[in-house]
Design a protein around this motif. Structure first.
Motif, PDB file in Angstrom:
ATOM      1  N   ALA A   1       0.837  -1.198   0.000  1.00 36.16           N
ATOM      2  CA  ALA A   1       0.000   0.000   0.000  1.00 36.16           C
ATOM      3  C   ALA A   1       0.871   1.246   0.000  1.00 36.16           C
ATOM      4  N   PRO A   2       0.695   2.150  -0.980  1.00 36.46           N
ATOM      5  CA  PRO A   2       1.277   3.489  -0.850  1.00 36.46           C
ATOM      6  C   PRO A   2       0.450   4.228   0.197  1.00 36.46           C
ATOM      7  N   VAL A   3       0.886   4.155   1.438  1.00 34.84           N
ATOM      8  CA  VAL A   3       0.039   4.436   2.594  1.00 34.84           C
ATOM      9  C   VAL A   3      -0.470   5.880   2.581  1.00 34.84           C
ATOM     10  N   VAL A   4      -1.790   6.048   2.657  1.00 37.77           N
ATOM     11  CA  VAL A   4      -2.353   7.395   2.748  1.00 37.77           C
ATOM     12  C   VAL A   4      -1.949   8.018   4.081  1.00 37.77           C
ATOM     13  N   THR A   5      -1.742   9.324   4.064  1.00 37.61           N
ATOM     14  CA  THR A   5      -1.234  10.038   5.231  1.00 37.61           C
ATOM     15  C   THR A   5      -2.347  10.840   5.899  1.00 37.61           C
ATOM     16  N   PRO A   6      -2.658  10.573   7.159  1.00 36.59           N
ATOM     17  CA  PRO A   6      -3.668  11.364   7.863  1.00 36.59           C
ATOM     18  C   PRO A   6      -3.071  12.669   8.388  1.00 36.59           C
ATOM     19  N   PHE A   7      -3.927  13.687   8.507  1.00 29.18           N
ATOM     20  CA  PHE A   7      -3.481  14.991   8.977  1.00 29.18           C
ATOM     21  C   PHE A   7      -4.341  15.460  10.142  1.00 29.18           C
ATOM     22  N   LEU A   8      -3.725  16.225  11.016  1.00 31.47           N
ATOM     23  CA  LEU A   8      -4.405  16.828  12.155  1.00 31.47           C
ATOM     24  C   LEU A   8      -5.133  18.105  11.718  1.00 31.47           C
ATOM     25  N   PRO A   9      -6.012  18.655  12.559  1.00 33.10           N
ATOM     26  CA  PRO A   9      -6.748  19.864  12.166  1.00 33.10           C
ATOM     27  C   PRO A   9      -5.859  21.030  11.762  1.00 33.10           C
ATOM     28  N   ASP A  10      -4.646  21.126  12.338  1.00 34.62           N
ATOM     29  CA  ASP A  10      -3.747  22.224  11.971  1.00 34.62           C
ATOM     30  C   ASP A  10      -2.936  21.935  10.714  1.00 34.62           C
ATOM     31  N   GLY A  11      -3.201  20.774  10.077  1.00 32.07           N
ATOM     32  CA  GLY A  11      -2.525  20.427   8.833  1.00 32.07           C
ATOM     33  C   GLY A  11      -1.265  19.618   9.000  1.00 32.07           C
ATOM     34  N   SER A  12      -0.818  19.411  10.227  1.00 37.72           N
ATOM     35  CA  SER A  12       0.386  18.603  10.460  1.00 37.72           C
ATOM     36  C   SER A  12       0.052  17.122  10.347  1.00 37.72           C
TER      37      SER A  12
ATOM     38  N   ASP B   1      -0.507  13.286  11.231  1.00 40.38           N
ATOM     39  CA  ASP B   1      -1.142  12.632  12.380  1.00 40.38           C
ATOM     40  C   ASP B   1      -0.444  11.289  12.607  1.00 40.38           C
ATOM     41  N   THR B   2       0.568  11.306  13.450  1.00 41.22           N
ATOM     42  CA  THR B   2       1.409  10.123  13.634  1.00 41.22           C
ATOM     43  C   THR B   2       0.624   8.947  14.194  1.00 41.22           C
TER      44      THR B   2
END
Length: 299
Positions: free
Chosen positions: A11-22, A24-25
């Protein structure tokens, strides 16, 4: 770096983001762990990871977090391509140092119309800058987006001059003739098509599996198909994953994948994308989920 031949669905892993755009580890690690548990491998920082909207530091931090969380380096194939050789080498050295099984490397994608000599020279420069025999480099051929095709003549030179270092390629050209000729011409090259729809056609010719966007949402079935394509149930399984793929690729891919994850996990945070991308409209999302329900699909 782990030395073995990679096979399977990645999987080319999709990247989640936090509300501030950073980035989401926590969600990223949890998603990667779920993919591994479903039998898939991980190709973080690929095209569908929004990697080219991320800094080198963000990519290295996320990779380090995966390793620290105990994700298996032997199933990690991070994307390290960038326009400059120094940045690409920096990302690649970091992956090698963390024991990843290999790296997936875009060509330099800003300048167009570059010669075969120029492209070969760029890859040779990156390899020299990394300076580590543990490196296992998988080329990334995606001319529709990079604008820089990786010609067979370039592959041949790289295999000749860097044996054991240049070991594979992801072919996202969508060109069956190119894929089949590559499999025939370079039998030692680990070739991964970019779509699970090609598994049953390409595996008999020696393809190792696939590196496909939809592995993010259908990892178990696609991983099974890589192993079971030639079993009595292989044709039915191929048809099943093809149907899901056809639905999802009818929408902007990254936004669609994230919408499926958000709905399947009841977690709106997964719908966030980083500009310049935008999420699905309400109408698009409704059509997407209705079509998947019609197939009996569940995350």
């Amino acid at each position: 770096m782990v030395m073995h031949d990679l096979t399977g669905a990645f999987a080319p892993v999709v990247t989640p983001f936090l509300p501030d755009g950073s980035t989401d580890t926590s969600r990223f690690i949890a998603h990667c762990r779920w993919l591994i548990d479903q039998g898939a491998g991980l190709a973080p920082f690929g095209t569908n990871s929004e990697a080219n909207s991320m800094s080198a530091g963000e990519r290295m931090d996320l990779l380090a977090a995966l390793i620290a969380a105990g994700l298996p380096a032997a199933r990690l194939l991070p994307g390290t391509g960038a326009c400059s050789a120094p940045e690409t080498a920096m990302l690649t050295r970091h992956a090698v140092a963390n024991g990843c099984a290999g790296v997936l490397m875009l060509p330099p994608f800003f300048y167009k119309g570059i010669s075969d000599d120029g492209l070969y020279g760029w890859y040779a420069d990156v390899i020299a800058r990394v300076g580590d025999r543990r490196l296992r480099l998988y080329l990334y051929h995606i001319p529709a987006l990079s604008g820089v095709p990786i010609a067979h003549a370039v592959i041949e030179r790289l295999l000749r001059d860097f044996p054991g270092i240049v070991v594979g390629i992801k072919d996202s050209s969508g060109d069956w003739d190119n894929l089949s000729r590559m499999l025939e011409r370079f039998p030692t090259l680990a070739v991964f098509p970019a779509s699970e729809s090609l598994i049953s056609r390409s595996r008999p010719l020696g393809a190792r599996g696939c590196i496909s966007a939809t592995v993010n949402v259908n990892p178990g079935r696609i991983s099974r198909l890589v192993k079971e394509w030639n079993t009595p149930g292989g044709a039915a399984l191929q048809a099943e994953v093809d149907a899901v793929r056809q639905v999802v690729q009818g929408f902007p891919m990254i936004a669609a994948l994230k919408d499926i994850l958000a709905a399947g996990r009841d977690d709106e945070a997964w719908r966030r994308v980083r500009a310049p991308l935008t999420g699905l409209s309400d109408a698009q999302a409704e059509t997407l989920h209705a079509s998947l329900r019609g197939l009996g699909f569940r995350l």
